[in-house]
Design a protein around this motif. Structure first.
Motif, PDB file in Angstrom:
ATOM      1  N   VAL A  53      -2.784 -15.131   2.238  1.00  0.00           N
ATOM      2  CA  VAL A  53      -4.123 -14.547   2.405  1.00  0.00           C
ATOM      3  C   VAL A  53      -4.505 -13.713   1.182  1.00  0.00           C
ATOM      4  CG1 VAL A  53      -5.495 -12.928   3.775  1.00  0.00           C
ATOM      5  CG2 VAL A  53      -4.003 -14.573   4.925  1.00  0.00           C
ATOM      6  N   GLY A  54      -3.534 -12.956   0.647  1.00  0.00           N
ATOM      7  CA  GLY A  54      -3.801 -12.124  -0.528  1.00  0.00           C
ATOM      8  C   GLY A  54      -4.239 -12.948  -1.728  1.00  0.00           C
ATOM      9  N   TYR A  55      -3.561 -14.061  -1.965  1.00  0.00           N
ATOM     10  CA  TYR A  55      -3.963 -14.956  -3.055  1.00  0.00           C
ATOM     11  C   TYR A  55      -5.398 -15.465  -2.838  1.00  0.00           C
ATOM     12  CZ  TYR A  55       0.392 -15.631  -5.742  1.00  0.00           C
ATOM     13  OH  TYR A  55       1.479 -15.474  -6.577  1.00  0.00           O
ATOM     14  N   ALA A  56      -5.689 -15.880  -1.620  1.00  0.00           N
ATOM     15  CA  ALA A  56      -7.018 -16.424  -1.322  1.00  0.00           C
ATOM     16  C   ALA A  56      -8.103 -15.366  -1.510  1.00  0.00           C
ATOM     17  CB  ALA A  56      -7.060 -16.986   0.099  1.00  0.00           C
ATOM     18  N   GLN A  57      -7.833 -14.144  -1.042  1.00  0.00           N
ATOM     19  CA  GLN A  57      -8.825 -13.068  -1.159  1.00  0.00           C
ATOM     20  C   GLN A  57      -9.078 -12.674  -2.611  1.00  0.00           C
ATOM     21  OE1 GLN A  57      -7.159 -10.043   1.409  1.00  0.00           O
ATOM     22  NE2 GLN A  57      -8.269 -10.799   3.215  1.00  0.00           N
ATOM     23  N   ASN A  58      -8.081 -12.883  -3.468  1.00  0.00           N
ATOM     24  CA  ASN A  58      -8.226 -12.579  -4.892  1.00  0.00           C
ATOM     25  C   ASN A  58      -8.613 -13.811  -5.715  1.00  0.00           C
ATOM     26  OD1 ASN A  58      -7.257  -9.622  -5.613  1.00  0.00           O
ATOM     27  ND2 ASN A  58      -5.974 -10.334  -3.920  1.00  0.00           N
ATOM     28  N   MET A  72       3.964  -5.057  -0.480  1.00  0.00           N
ATOM     29  CA  MET A  72       3.306  -6.250  -1.014  1.00  0.00           C
ATOM     30  C   MET A  72       1.809  -6.213  -0.723  1.00  0.00           C
ATOM     31  SD  MET A  72       4.550 -10.105  -0.258  1.00  0.00           S
ATOM     32  CE  MET A  72       3.877 -10.107   1.401  1.00  0.00           C
ATOM     33  N   ASN A  73       1.445  -5.846   0.502  1.00  0.00           N
ATOM     34  CA  ASN A  73       0.021  -5.760   0.865  1.00  0.00           C
ATOM     35  C   ASN A  73      -0.706  -4.715   0.035  1.00  0.00           C
ATOM     36  OD1 ASN A  73      -0.310  -7.758   2.833  1.00  0.00           O
ATOM     37  ND2 ASN A  73       0.616  -6.463   4.407  1.00  0.00           N
ATOM     38  N   PHE A  74      -0.020  -3.598  -0.220  1.00  0.00           N
ATOM     39  CA  PHE A  74      -0.617  -2.547  -1.044  1.00  0.00           C
ATOM     40  C   PHE A  74      -0.966  -3.096  -2.429  1.00  0.00           C
ATOM     41  CE2 PHE A  74       0.227   0.601  -4.393  1.00  0.00           C
ATOM     42  CZ  PHE A  74      -0.815   1.468  -4.155  1.00  0.00           C
ATOM     43  N   ASN A  75      -0.030  -3.803  -3.042  1.00  0.00           N
ATOM     44  CA  ASN A  75      -0.268  -4.357  -4.376  1.00  0.00           C
ATOM     45  C   ASN A  75      -1.347  -5.435  -4.360  1.00  0.00           C
ATOM     46  OD1 ASN A  75       1.727  -3.284  -6.552  1.00  0.00           O
ATOM     47  ND2 ASN A  75       2.984  -3.493  -4.712  1.00  0.00           N
ATOM     48  N   LEU A  76      -1.382  -6.233  -3.318  1.00  0.00           N
ATOM     49  CA  LEU A  76      -2.411  -7.267  -3.216  1.00  0.00           C
ATOM     50  C   LEU A  76      -3.805  -6.646  -3.128  1.00  0.00           C
ATOM     51  CD1 LEU A  76      -0.680  -9.743  -0.732  1.00  0.00           C
ATOM     52  CD2 LEU A  76      -1.315 -10.251  -3.103  1.00  0.00           C
ATOM     53  N   LYS A  77      -3.929  -5.590  -2.314  1.00  0.00           N
ATOM     54  CA  LYS A  77      -5.228  -4.950  -2.144  1.00  0.00           C
ATOM     55  C   LYS A  77      -5.656  -4.173  -3.383  1.00  0.00           C
ATOM     56  CE  LYS A  77      -4.992  -4.822   2.868  1.00  0.00           C
ATOM     57  NZ  LYS A  77      -4.875  -4.013   4.094  1.00  0.00           N
ATOM     58  N   CYS A  78      -4.681  -3.805  -4.214  1.00  0.00           N
ATOM     59  CA  CYS A  78      -5.005  -3.148  -5.489  1.00  0.00           C
ATOM     60  C   CYS A  78      -5.208  -4.157  -6.611  1.00  0.00           C
ATOM     61  CB  CYS A  78      -3.890  -2.180  -5.868  1.00  0.00           C
ATOM     62  SG  CYS A  78      -3.791  -0.730  -4.802  1.00  0.00           S
TER      63      CYS A  78
END
Length: 572
Positions: free
Chosen positions: A146-151, A114-120
């Motif tokens: 956090v991933g949603y917020a960063q994107n 999941m983190n991989f996809n978020l960072k991509c």
């Protein structure tokens, strides 16, 4: 096996042995590296295992592929993290292999995927993995929030945070920080306060510096600077990042003087400013147009050795430009050549703001020659220079270069510049046709530029048309009514002027007074429209009246440009 002479040779030796020896390698490491300390050896071991397993996963013909079945989820999660630093394509291959081998049942691995996809930037794939997880722990929830917020998917981030609470999963400090970041992005003060209350009741705040700084950032971004300062003062331990966050908060709320005062307080308690502290303070001086304080901070930067930092150089160039010292801006820019787009753009903008339009174009052409990447902001500075310099043909050339050759999408600001370019050359009808053919819906800035030009060229019909469009988009802005009122007054259409003034009065709308200031010696002198409070106002008015008598303007233009308030304080 020969003993490696250095770290690089050692890793090369390991890589060579991995092609022959699948497992185990721990004995090999310890037998060949007795001179390497255990902490360093541990790092080497972990990285080497990751590289080795990655190779096994990616090599379809590897004779050791059956070893995948003996790997555990912790090792594979490390493999996956490493893929992020290698190639997204490799990551996708490893993801497929993990799922194929049945490792997707493990929460730690699904979180790594999941983190991989978020960072991509693959938010849909990440959310699909999250929704399909059998067991979601606090780390999984936090990663997604956090991933949603960063994107910049702030609404989704807050929605998921509320869902997390509903599932009785206790947030940790990182969960709260992600949600607060989303509140900052949405400027959702009330929701931020609710999360702050939850933080206090959960007991996770303590000396959690990351969480404290997230709260400071949220209050600053939401323009609640008093709450930010109250929180800042209550902090027992204030690290540099907290001071920088608070100083930056004052700057975001347009309180540059308070930002500089807090900077002085930070220095007085013995903290040594870092490059971010200096960059923020230089930006504060730029907003205040305070050359004296800006020069003093520049001196401190030179003593601290931060003068080569790109962020600081960019801030210094901008500060000197806003203070009208373009030569000082050049001195900051020239000594250390760089291909940084932001710094070149700031220098181009500085030249444009100070009327050096030909230099703007020369510098931009140099930028293209050196193959320095340009962006929409760069072209905006160039188009603005063409507009103010009356260079219509060259403006069209760069607009086409931007949209057709470099394929940079033109935004509302670019179209506004082109409208201004056409209007300044007197081509009002061409400007109107350009607005009608825009692929975007004309914005407030586009119609505002056009209506001001119609007033200056005394085209009352086009001014009426444009003003109506402007009032549809921004009915609460008093300046829109003032522009139209001035247009009518210039043509002596007093009945329409009176109607507009009554409309403003009935809606309790007031024109904001104009404000200007100048730094002189050790003080800043501020002036408001119709303000006679300055102790030397009499001399100021006499000097200004003398200057006005030398200007090339006829009586009608004079009356048009100066309001009744101005005439009452000494111009009539």
């Amino acid at each position: 096996m020969s003993r490696p002479q250095n770290y690089l040779q050692f890793l090369q030796l390991l890589h060579h042995n991995f092609s022959k020896t699948p497992l185990p390698i721990t004995r090999l490491l310890y037998q060949t590296s007795t001179s390497i300390s255990r902490p360093i050896l541990s790092i080497i071991l972990q990285k080497s295992l990751v590289v080795h397993y990655s190779s096994l996963l990616l090599t379809s013909y590897s004779p050791y592929r059956e070893n995948l079945l003996t790997l555990d989820e912790y090792t594979l999660s490390n493999v996956f993290k490493t893929a992020l630093f290698d190639s997204p394509n490799h990551g996708k291959q490893i993801q497929a292999a993990i799922i194929k081998c049945g490792f997707h049942q493990f929460t730690i691995l699904m979180t790594a995927l999941m983190n991989f996809n978020l960072k991509c930037g693959n938010l849909k794939d990440a959310r699909k993995l999250f929704d399909e997880m059998i067991d979601r722990d606090v780390v999984s929830w936090t990663s997604m929030i956090v991933g949603y917020a960063q994107n910049h998917h702030f609404t989704d981030s807050l929605s998921l945070f509320r869902k997390m609470i509903g599932f009785d999963v206790n947030p940790n400090g990182y969960s709260f920080s992600g949600a607060l970041s989303a509140c900052s992005g949405l400027q959702a003060l009330e929701q931020g306060k609710q999360i702050h209350a939850h933080v206090l009741t959960s007991g996770v705040l303590g000396v959690n510096l990351i969480l404290q700084n997230s709260l400071l950032n949220m209050y600053s971004r939401c323009k609640s600077i008093e709450s930010a300062r109250k929180l800042f003062d209550s902090m027992g331990v204030k690290e540099m990042i907290a001071w920088n966050e608070m100083i930056s908060g004052y700057l975001q709320c347009e309180e540059g003087e308070q930002a500089l005062k807090l900077f002085a307080s930070m220095v007085s308690v013995g903290l040594k400013p870092d490059k971010f502290s200096y960059a923020i303070c230089v930006d504060a001086c730029a907003c205040l147009v305070s050359m004296q304080q800006g020069s003093q901070i520049h001196g401190c930067i030179l003593k601290s050795g931060f003068q080569s930092d790109l962020i600081i150089r960019n801030s210094l160039v901008d500060m000197y430009a806003k203070c009208g010292c373009v030569d000082s801006a050049k001195l900051v820019f020239n000594p250390m050549p760089t291909k940084d787009t932001l710094l070149w753009t700031t220098m181009i903008s500085a030249l444009g703001k100070n009327g050096q339009f030909e230099e703007v174009l020369m510098m931009f052409e140099k930028m293209l020659e050196l193959k320095i990447k340009t962006d929409g902001v760069t072209y905006l500075a160039v188009l603005s220079a063409c507009s103010h310099g009356g260079m219509v043909e060259r403006g069209w050339k760069y607009f086409r270069l931007m949209t057709e050759d470099n394929l940079i999408s033109a935004g509302s600001e670019h179209y506004s510049c082109m409208v201004d370019l056409l209007c300044r050359s007197g081509n009002l009808l061409d400007a109107l046709e350009f607005i009608k053919e825009m692929p975007l819906k004309p914005s407030i800035s586009v119609w505002g530029t056009f209506v001001n030009s119609c007033r200056l060229y005394r085209n009352i019909e086009l001014a009426e048309f444009a003003a109506e469009k402007l009032l549809e988009l921004d009915p609460a802005n008093s300046s829109n009514f003032v522009v139209l009122s001035n247009a009518y007054a210039a043509e002596c259409v007093w009945n329409e002027t009176e109607k507009i003034r009554k409309r403003m009065k009935n809606t309790l709308m007031k024109k904001e007074p104009g404000c200007s200031w100048i730094e002189l010696k050790n003080g800043v002198h501020v002036f408001l429209t119709a303000d006679r409070s300055h102790p030397e106002m009499g001399e100021i008015l006499l000097t200004l009246k003398g200057l006005m008598s030398k200007c090339w303007m006829d009586e009608e233009y004079y009356l048009e440009e100066f309001s009744e308030d101005q005439k009452q304080i000494g111009f009539g």
